[in-house]
Design a protein around this motif. Structure first.
Motif, PDB file in Angstrom:
ATOM      1  N   ARG A  96      46.813   9.563  16.767  1.00 61.08           N
ATOM      2  CA  ARG A  96      46.232   8.818  15.650  1.00 61.08           C
ATOM      3  C   ARG A  96      47.255   8.603  14.538  1.00 61.08           C
ATOM      4  O   ARG A  96      47.266   7.559  13.888  1.00 61.08           O
ATOM      5  N   MET A  97      48.127   9.571  14.318  1.00 65.28           N
ATOM      6  CA  MET A  97      49.201   9.385  13.337  1.00 65.28           C
ATOM      7  C   MET A  97      50.122   8.238  13.756  1.00 65.28           C
ATOM      8  O   MET A  97      50.483   7.384  12.945  1.00 65.28           O
ATOM      9  N   ALA A  98      50.508   8.224  15.040  1.00 65.16           N
ATOM     10  CA  ALA A  98      51.422   7.196  15.528  1.00 65.16           C
ATOM     11  C   ALA A  98      50.814   5.805  15.454  1.00 65.16           C
ATOM     12  O   ALA A  98      51.512   4.812  15.235  1.00 65.16           O
ATOM     13  N   GLN A  99      49.486   5.739  15.631  1.00 68.94           N
ATOM     14  CA  GLN A  99      48.793   4.446  15.615  1.00 68.94           C
ATOM     15  C   GLN A  99      48.407   3.996  14.211  1.00 68.94           C
ATOM     16  O   GLN A  99      47.931   2.873  14.019  1.00 68.94           O
ATOM     17  N   GLY A 100      48.577   4.877  13.218  1.00 68.38           N
ATOM     18  CA  GLY A 100      48.182   4.524  11.857  1.00 68.38           C
ATOM     19  C   GLY A 100      46.683   4.508  11.659  1.00 68.38           C
ATOM     20  O   GLY A 100      46.171   3.758  10.818  1.00 68.38           O
ATOM     21  N   ARG A 101      45.967   5.341  12.409  1.00 68.15           N
ATOM     22  CA  ARG A 101      44.507   5.403  12.279  1.00 68.15           C
ATOM     23  C   ARG A 101      44.121   6.068  10.966  1.00 68.15           C
ATOM     24  O   ARG A 101      44.872   6.876  10.406  1.00 68.15           O
ATOM     25  N   ALA A 102      42.935   5.766  10.484  1.00 65.83           N
ATOM     26  CA  ALA A 102      42.422   6.369   9.250  1.00 65.83           C
ATOM     27  C   ALA A 102      40.908   6.495   9.366  1.00 65.83           C
ATOM     28  O   ALA A 102      40.161   5.972   8.547  1.00 65.83           O
ATOM     29  N   ASP A 103      40.467   7.231  10.402  1.00 64.44           N
ATOM     30  CA  ASP A 103      39.035   7.304  10.677  1.00 64.44           C
ATOM     31  C   ASP A 103      38.425   8.661  10.373  1.00 64.44           C
ATOM     32  O   ASP A 103      37.280   8.917  10.720  1.00 64.44           O
ATOM     33  N   ASP A 104      39.201   9.569   9.755  1.00 63.08           N
ATOM     34  CA  ASP A 104      38.645  10.804   9.222  1.00 63.08           C
ATOM     35  C   ASP A 104      39.526  11.228   8.061  1.00 63.08           C
ATOM     36  O   ASP A 104      40.505  10.542   7.722  1.00 63.08           O
ATOM     37  N   LEU A 105      39.202  12.340   7.422  1.00 61.19           N
ATOM     38  CA  LEU A 105      39.954  12.737   6.233  1.00 61.19           C
ATOM     39  C   LEU A 105      41.409  13.037   6.578  1.00 61.19           C
ATOM     40  O   LEU A 105      42.334  12.593   5.872  1.00 61.19           O
ATOM     41  N   ALA A 106      41.653  13.774   7.661  1.00 58.26           N
ATOM     42  CA  ALA A 106      43.028  14.158   7.994  1.00 58.26           C
ATOM     43  C   ALA A 106      43.908  12.947   8.248  1.00 58.26           C
ATOM     44  O   ALA A 106      45.009  12.828   7.683  1.00 58.26           O
ATOM     45  N   SER A 107      43.455  12.014   9.083  1.00 58.33           N
ATOM     46  CA  SER A 107      44.277  10.849   9.396  1.00 58.33           C
ATOM     47  C   SER A 107      44.434   9.936   8.184  1.00 58.33           C
ATOM     48  O   SER A 107      45.488   9.319   7.986  1.00 58.33           O
ATOM     49  N   THR A 108      43.411   9.853   7.352  1.00 63.66           N
ATOM     50  CA  THR A 108      43.516   9.039   6.138  1.00 63.66           C
ATOM     51  C   THR A 108      44.538   9.635   5.179  1.00 63.66           C
ATOM     52  O   THR A 108      45.345   8.910   4.581  1.00 63.66           O
ATOM     53  N   LEU A 109      44.526  10.952   5.024  1.00 64.71           N
ATOM     54  CA  LEU A 109      45.523  11.606   4.180  1.00 64.71           C
ATOM     55  C   LEU A 109      46.931  11.324   4.684  1.00 64.71           C
ATOM     56  O   LEU A 109      47.845  11.034   3.905  1.00 64.71           O
ATOM     57  N   LEU A 110      47.119  11.417   5.982  1.00 63.04           N
ATOM     58  CA  LEU A 110      48.448  11.217   6.555  1.00 63.04           C
ATOM     59  C   LEU A 110      48.910   9.778   6.422  1.00 63.04           C
ATOM     60  O   LEU A 110      50.107   9.520   6.287  1.00 63.04           O
TER      61      LEU A 110
END
Length: 400
Positions: A96-110
């Motif tokens: 999800r980090m590599a794809q630029g996902r932002a579908d939960d708090l962790a990925s959105t923060l990253l």
């Protein structure tokens, strides 16, 4: 020490999440403040209460927390830390980090952060080795994400191989390196180390006597000055330095691919003792003794990693090679620098009488375009510190 440093710790959902509890303790006892974020899956392995108690801080779990998001909490969290640490970083979270996902708090923060990010992967060995995971890792490294681990070992599933999350103290060392203040802060330096192994058959190979001690010491000295180090190592007999992004290889061809994947870099220190040749007719099964006598081995030249990097389109501004010689050291090393096209050559005499190959000391001569500078015999750690200082001075535009 990490006094007053602010760490945003994202805990992914894997069995290694239990190590995050010890990691929090190790970070806080060194003076860091830890703000924990749990993914939904992480709560299956550790409880918010235990994480909060150890961190002495509120645990953040939900992207749509009414209180936090009234103040744009995910933006504040992502930018108020000195470093974002993801431990464990599962295969799903890395994807999800590599794809630029932002579908939960962790990925959105990253996705929202402009703070440096350090990840400690943890997953099954087959998941780690899968081409999709390796593509994601290459993408993240290209984006400037730093890695610590994974280690080799027995998995919770019973399989063995790379995929174990780095131990908490190794992650702490990587955090300290990422936050180090020094003349190389913000610089990315590539270091190669150790021997390469060129297979004859599945159980035999051609190698050399390099221990990897000098390359490991150089990487540690560069990190002590604040550099972010990618450490590409052959099968060395000394462990890699804690805090570096470690890429393990076997052959010269694998090492070249790893070096090219690690670019761009501000400098490259190619200390590995790379085999000059590989066996073209390496057997796929163990070669047996027989009436036919000894098998004939046919050799071909390995790729020239130092020359390739010195002439690459994305060549680092400073390329340093090594020359291990047994006679006419200065003459051979000077010719090598001109032939390869690198900036410096660190030359040493590794004839058996010196005890340098595989030993704890070294005696080098640094050869630059303007001439040769002989250094006195000293420990390999001392050589590494002096070389790291010289690299820092050169990158700052103040060569000594």
């Amino acid at each position: 020490m990490l006094q007053a440093k602010r760490i945003l710790l994202i805990i992914g959902g894997g069995i290694a999440a239990y190590k995050a509890l010890d990691l929090i303790r190790r970070l806080t006892e060194r003076g860091a403040s830890v703000t924990p974020v749990l993914t939904r899956a992480a709560t299956e392995f550790v409880t918010p209460l235990s994480v909060s108690a150890l961190a002495g801080a509120k645990v953040h779990e939900h992207l749509f927390d009414l209180t936090d998001e009234a103040e744009m909490g995910h933006i504040q969290l992502s930018r108020s830390a000195d470093l974002v640490v993801v431990a464990p970083a599962t295969a799903d979270l890395l994807a999800r980090m590599a794809q630029g996902r932002a579908d939960d708090l962790a990925s959105t923060l990253l996705l929202a952060t402009d703070t440096p990010v350090l990840v400690a992967p943890a997953m099954n060995v087959r998941m780690w080795d899968h081409p999709a995971t390796q593509r994601n890792i290459a993408t993240l490294r290209g984006d400037g994400i730093a890695f610590v681990g994974p280690d080799d070992g027995v998995m919770a599933c019973g399989e063995y191989g790379p995929g174990r999350m780095a131990e908490p103290l190794a992650i702490v060392a990587a955090v300290e390196a990422a936050l180090a203040e020094g003349p190389l802060a913000g610089r990315h330096i590539l270091v190669t180390s150790g021997p390469t192994h060129e297979p004859i058959d599945p159980v035999r190979y051609i190698a050399n006597r390099s221990s990897g001690a000098q390359g490991t010491a150089i990487a540690a000295a560069l990190m002590a000055l604040g550099a972010r180090v990618t450490f590409v190592t052959g099968p060395a007999s000394v462990p890699p330095p804690a805090g570096a992004t470690v890429i393990r290889v076997e052959t010269a061809r694998e090492m070249l691919a790893a070096v090219e994947d690690a670019l761009p870099a501000d400098a490259a220190i190619l200390a590995a003792a790379v085999a000059d040749w590989h066996v073209v007719n390496a057997a796929t099964s163990k070669v047996k003794k027989g009436a036919g006598g000894m098998p004939a081995l046919h050799f071909a030249e390995n790729p020239d990693i130092l020359r390739t990097l010195s002439h690459a389109p994305n060549r680092p501004p400073l390329v340093v090679g090594f020359a291990a010689e047994t006679n006419d050291v200065i003459a051979h090393a000077t010719a090598k620098r001109a032939r390869k096209g690198c900036d410096w050559i660190v030359a040493n005499d590794v004839s058996p009488a010196t005890g340098i190959m595989g030993g704890t000391e070294n005696e080098v001569t640094v050869i630059r375009a303007e001439g040769a500078e002989a250094w006195p015999r000293m420990t390999k750690d001392a050589v590494a510190r002096r070389l790291a200082q010289a690299v820092a001075a050169a990158l700052a535009g103040n060569p000594d």
